[in-house]
Design an enzyme around this catalytic site. Structure first.
Site, short mmCIF file in Angstrom:
data_model
loop_
_atom_site.label_atom_id
_atom_site.label_comp_id
_atom_site.label_asym_id
_atom_site.label_seq_id
_atom_site.Cartn_x
_atom_site.Cartn_y
_atom_site.Cartn_z
N ALA B 80 -2.62 -0.51 10.04
CA ALA B 80 -3.16 0.79 9.69
C ALA B 80 -2.58 1.21 8.35
O ALA B 80 -1.43 1.61 8.26
CB ALA B 80 -2.80 1.82 10.77
N GLU B 81 -3.39 1.08 7.30
CA GLU B 81 -2.86 1.31 5.95
C GLU B 81 -2.52 2.77 5.70
O GLU B 81 -1.57 3.09 4.99
CB GLU B 81 -3.86 0.82 4.89
N GLN B 103 -1.72 -5.62 2.11
CA GLN B 103 -1.91 -7.08 2.15
C GLN B 103 -2.80 -7.60 1.02
O GLN B 103 -2.48 -8.59 0.37
CB GLN B 103 -2.50 -7.47 3.50
N GLY B 106 -8.04 -4.80 -1.61
CA GLY B 106 -9.26 -4.26 -1.01
C GLY B 106 -9.02 -3.52 0.28
O GLY B 106 -9.92 -2.84 0.79
N PRO B 110 -8.08 2.65 3.19
CA PRO B 110 -7.73 3.53 4.32
C PRO B 110 -6.50 4.38 4.02
O PRO B 110 -6.33 5.43 4.61
CB PRO B 110 -7.46 2.54 5.46
N HIS B 150 -10.91 -9.27 -1.36
CA HIS B 150 -9.65 -9.98 -1.59
C HIS B 150 -9.41 -10.29 -3.06
O HIS B 150 -8.48 -11.03 -3.38
CB HIS B 150 -9.62 -11.30 -0.79
#
Lengths: 423, 348
Positions: B80-81, B103, B106, B110, B150
């Site tokens: 959960a960003e 990570q 893109g 959130p 990505h």
């Protein structure tokens, strides 16, 4: 009353089963009753009629609340309501840009706010004026936000009261991080020499509304606090309305029951019962401080005024509803209880009324005389470290403004310049 | 090896000839060592993100950190960003210095709300009463043959937000120092890492952990030139240097500047170079419209108007979403596109 399980789990192949979009008439009635009555699981220590109800679980958490302490809770609520009404009036007089009334939510805010220790931390949304008051924040310091002179200037650390957060739900994650920090620093689950819980353990409480429970940040906060056992009390004031949207637009399930899905306790307390809110919040904070992780409290209350001074509730709700909730007023029930039980006399109530009027007059005087910020404020403290780029912008703009001084004295505007900012 | 003190990071330490303080590292290993050093020198520094613990991150940038610093300082978080950023804000309010890993660039969106609404504004809202020294590490850029989300370059979105600082490293020495300086900074810092270059062996460089580093928010002239000035950051710095090398073989000397800091922008070396060359080409993988490249062009025409011999040109990604990776070689600025722009500039 139908159980939530029935709403959520229609039998396979049952073509007539209700959906959220199309509930059966019985479910509509059950839902309405749940909304107006709080449901069977409502924890209440003081009824709307001022009757004290015994609670084996929660009585120990308010064993120390004698008549004097109850009088102080009463005083808090009256002062906060009076200040709220004064601020509302000052908005109508053009002294505040907007006001966010707390009318009706005094018990939820004072009860929970008074449950905190000085070392605990509270993260408010933007309606928690009562919590701020309970945390020792000068009510006058809240006015700048709504006069649009500042964005909150109290000492957050000293009061354990984070700045107001206006984006719905953001503060829940911020509070969760703070609570994780308390845990990482070893401030939960300690004992003193006798094996009793340590007095120096800490917890965090975060305030949000029924509307916020639909936000991703609130759900993420539930997940994070649960998996890290963060000492965080989620205090949801369900005041039944998110501006014009009723709680039914946010959830099929009574909100406190959501906690179960995340793996921690959820409890619904009568949000208009200051004693109940105090007891339940003290319990929840204890659970947190002891290292058991988060608790969700749904304080079942009612927003007796508009969402803000720009709102018009007559467009979306019936005045009958307000009239029904007036019978459950958070302040009146304490007054009745104190009166009936000899906990206070007429002189006390008169003294509190006079004190609240004086408090309101002080607020009014302060608000009317609040200086506007100077243009330098625009550029100040964007960054913790010096910013030559912003310093240059500021200097250029101040020099530009200075160019108007002579023109004003001469009674005319600078040629070719209509408004500041048009460049 | 003694852990550098804060004053070292801030650039006040002396020079050392001790070869044991020099390690030859890739960019990825250099960031890892920088993180390790920061965590050793301040126990309030914690790392949080998805898969940053046992796995060491999908790019292994946090490799070994959880093993050595424990699960309370290297947190494998829920996926959960917004939670990563939002809790980092709260941890910072509590007194920690969180380093978040997103990570892939893109997946930052959130968390965009928390970045813009809380992280960037808390210091201003409270007029300095609350500091939020959060670092958000973001692997960015294309060229790795990946699926959608990505390979993007969203740095301009963050440079546009007041209250944030945005930097990008292009080589191992900077990677080692800049991550520590970002952690040491009292403002929130978006730290964009050129993922394509993480493990590129040809970029390995000796990293001396005792030298005085360049201040974080300064750009750097990498190569003097007379014909035109190239400006890049992150992955495009390598493209600029490759182009300059190729041009030099044909007798054209191109200046190359590594911006390093995207917000605040340090354009003084750019102005100085453009006053000599009269020509500027900005190189970036991001889309050109309303981008950092556009901002640089504006500032250069303000400061160097009479020195310019040609319009400022931009070699960037196109104003499209990042394409399927089979097409990325066309999308990404490369040596030929940069040299083509140089030719256009010189022919003006």
């Amino acid at each position: 009353m139908s159980s939530p399980e029935q709403w959520a789990h229609p039998e396979p192949g049952d073509a007539t089963a209700a959906t959220a979009a199309k509930p059966t008439p019985e479910q509509v009635i059950a839902g309405l009753r749940a909304t107006t009555e709080g449901g069977a699981d409502l924890t209440q220590l003081l009824t709307p009629e001022g009757e004290r109800i015994a609670s084996p679980i929660f009585d120990p958490y308010v064993a120390d609340v004698d008549a004097e302490a109850l009088r102080e809770l009463y005083r808090d609520m009256v002062l906060v309501r009076r200040a709220d009404r004064e601020a509302n009036a000052m908005q109508r007089q053009g002294q505040l840009g907007i006001w966010v009334p707390l009318l009706g939510q005094e018990a939820a805010q004072i009860g929970s706010g008074r449950a905190l220790r000085p070392t605990d931390m509270a993260f408010p949304s933007y309606r928690e004026h009562g919590v701020g008051y309970a945390r020792g924040v000068d009510f006058r310091e809240l006015l700048g936000i709504f006069r649009c002179s500042d964005q909150g200037g109290w000492d957050f650390k000293e009061h354990g009261f984070h700045p107001y957060t206006i984006v719905i739900g953001n503060q829940v994650l911020n509070a969760c991080g703070y609570a994780m920090g308390q845990k990482f620093e070893g401030k939960v689950g300690n004992t003193d020499g006798q094996g009793n819980p340590s007095e120096t353990d800490e917890a965090t409480i975060v305030y949000f509304g029924d509307g916020a429970t639909s936000q991703g940040d609130v759900h993420e906060g539930f997940v994070w606090a649960a998996v890290y056992d963060a000492p965080l009390v989620f205090f949801c004031q369900n005041n039944q309305w998110a501006i014009s949207e009723p709680t039914e637009r946010q959830s099929r399930l009574p909100l406190y029951q959501r906690a179960r899905g995340y793996g921690f306790p959820g409890i619904r307390v009568d949000g208009n019962d200051v004693l109940g809110c105090l007891a339940v919040t003290r319990w929840a904070l204890e659970v947190c401080r002891n290292g058991n992780g988060p608790v969700l409290i749904e304080a079942f209350t009612y927003r007796m005024d508009a969402h803000t001074t720009t709102d018009d509730p007559t467009r979306y709700r019936l005045s009958d509803e307000l009239e029904a909730w007036k019978l459950k007023d958070p302040i009146e029930r304490v007054r009745v209880h104190l009166t009936r039980n000899g906990g206070a006399d007429a002189a006390f109530f008169a003294e509190v009324d006079a004190a609240s009027d004086a408090f309101a007059a002080e607020l009014r005087d302060y608000c009317f005389n609040m200086p506007d910020p100077t243009p330098e404020r625009i550029f100040a403290n964007v960054y913790a470290e010096p910013s030559p780029v912003l310093d240059a912008q500021r200097d250029e703009f101040l020099a530009y403004l200075e160019g108007f001084d002579g023109a004003e004295e001469a009674g005319s505007e600078a040629p070719g310049v209509v408004k500041a900012g048009e460049r | 090896m003694a852990a550098p003190t804060r004053s070292t990071v801030n650039g006040s330490a002396g020079h050392s000839e001790n070869p044991s303080t020099v390690q030859t590292l890739t960019i990825g290993k250099a960031i890892n060592l920088g993180l390790r050093t920061a965590m050793e020198s301040d126990d309030k520094v914690i790392v949080l993100g998805e898969d940053v613990g046992k796995l060491g991150g999908v790019f292994r940038i946090t490799d070994g950190l959880q093993k050595d610093f424990g699960e309370q300082r290297v947190l494998d978080t829920p996926l959960a960003e917004s939670g990563i950023i939002g809790t980092a804000v709260g941890l910072a309010v509590r007194g920690f210095r969180p380093v978040c890993e997103i990570q892939f660039e893109g997946f930052i969106f959130p968390g965009f709300d928390q970045i813009v609404s809380q992280l960037a504004k808390l210091h201003y809202r409270t007029q300095g009463k609350i500091k939020v020294p959060v670092v958000i590490r973001v692997p960015f850029g294309g060229g790795i043959g990946a699926v959608e989300h990505h390979s993007e370059s969203p740095e301009s979105l963050f440079a546009h937000v007041a209250g944030l600082k945005v930097v990008s490293c292009s080589n191992p020495v900077d990677a080692y120092w800049m991550i520590q300086q970002a952690i040491d900074c009292d403002d929130p810092v978006l730290f964009f890492e050129p993922k394509k270059l993480y493990h590129m062996g040809t970029l390995k460089a000796p990293v001396d952990t005792t030298v005085t580093p360049t201040p974080l928010f300064q750009s750097r002239l990498l190569r003097e030139g007379t014909a035109a000035t190239l400006v890049g950051y992150g992955p495009s710095v390598k493209v600029c240097l490759d182009a300059a090398n190729a041009a030099a073989e044909e007798g054209t000397e191109l200046a190359v500047i590594d911006l390093r800091s995207l917000s605040p922008l340090d354009l003084t070396p750019v102005f100085e170079s453009v006053r000599r060359t009269g020509r500027l080409i900005t190189v970036s993988e991001a889309q050109s419209e309303s981008s950092l490249a556009a901002e640089i062009a504006t500032r250069v025409q303000q400061e160097c108007f009479y020195s310019l011999e040609a319009p400022v040109l931009r070699v960037t990604g196109f104003d499209t979403p990042y394409p399927p990776a089979k097409l990325e070689e066309y999308y990404l600025p490369d040596l030929d596109r940069v040299l083509h722009a140089v030719d256009r500039s010189l022919a003006w």
